[in-house]
Design a protein around this motif. Sequence first.
Motif, mmCIF file in Angstrom:
data_model
loop_
_atom_site.group_PDB
_atom_site.id
_atom_site.type_symbol
_atom_site.label_atom_id
_atom_site.label_comp_id
_atom_site.label_asym_id
_atom_site.label_seq_id
_atom_site.Cartn_x
_atom_site.Cartn_y
_atom_site.Cartn_z
ATOM 1 N N UNK A 26 -34.914 27.128 -51.924
ATOM 2 C CA UNK A 26 -35.041 28.204 -52.899
ATOM 3 C C UNK A 26 -36.180 28.016 -53.879
ATOM 4 N N UNK A 27 -37.002 26.978 -53.673
ATOM 5 C CA UNK A 27 -38.145 26.729 -54.543
ATOM 6 C C UNK A 27 -39.345 27.545 -54.077
ATOM 7 N N UNK A 28 -40.123 28.032 -55.017
ATOM 8 C CA UNK A 28 -41.344 28.758 -54.675
ATOM 9 C C UNK A 28 -42.275 27.842 -53.897
ATOM 10 N N UNK A 141 -45.466 24.918 -44.910
ATOM 11 C CA UNK A 141 -44.658 23.727 -45.134
ATOM 12 C C UNK A 141 -44.411 23.458 -46.605
ATOM 13 N N UNK A 142 -43.163 23.220 -46.961
ATOM 14 C CA UNK A 142 -42.872 22.822 -48.334
ATOM 15 C C UNK A 142 -43.177 21.346 -48.581
ATOM 16 N N UNK A 143 -43.574 20.623 -47.534
ATOM 17 C CA UNK A 143 -43.840 19.179 -47.643
ATOM 18 C C UNK A 143 -45.233 18.930 -48.192
ATOM 19 N N UNK A 144 -45.496 19.370 -49.390
ATOM 20 C CA UNK A 144 -46.823 19.217 -49.984
ATOM 21 C C UNK A 144 -47.254 17.757 -49.924
ATOM 22 N N UNK A 145 -48.476 17.566 -49.422
ATOM 23 C CA UNK A 145 -49.010 16.217 -49.348
ATOM 24 C C UNK A 145 -48.450 15.407 -48.197
#
Length: 182
Positions: A26-28, A141-145
């Motif tokens: 649910x995070x932007x 992808x929400x996996x930033x970095x």
Amino acid sequence: MSRDYFVISDTHFSHANILKFTDDNGDLIRPGFQNVDEMDDFIIEKWNSIASPSSYVYHLGDVSFNLKKWDEVIAPKLVGRKRLIVGNHDTLHDARLMRHFEKVSLWKCYDTFGFIMSHLPLRRDQMKHKYTHNLHGHIHSPNKGQSEKILGRQYDIGCVANNYRPVHIGQIDTWIQKTKWL
């Protein structure tokens, strides 16, 4: 002067609605931007901080959602020799998008490093044997970095996963060397 090679995907320039997209928690996925102009300027700044006019920058699709602004404002500001791997939101029949790319392809096989670039992630059985890795976008992808984590031999090269910057081919080669087939 030697040329550098970079890869980026899913810039979604001028796509106001992407500022509302969320991940599974649910995070932007693109937090911190007040509006689409701020997002566009940030991506342009990140792009130009790493690429040079002589760089080749492969964009793996989903370039822009406002082709007039892309053509007149955004593309002229982006340095480098741009090449496009077509994404599902790219309008191929519109010259405002196409005139800014030296080459346009559905995918690109990079023999030197043994990978295929595509917009959509490819399964291993969709790749020829000598191409063991896949650079792609599309999944935001929400996996930033942590772009190198996607399914082991797939690399999410989307701008969200890579701090909104194009990724240098040397970094990609480092990722690939870590996961060479036995």
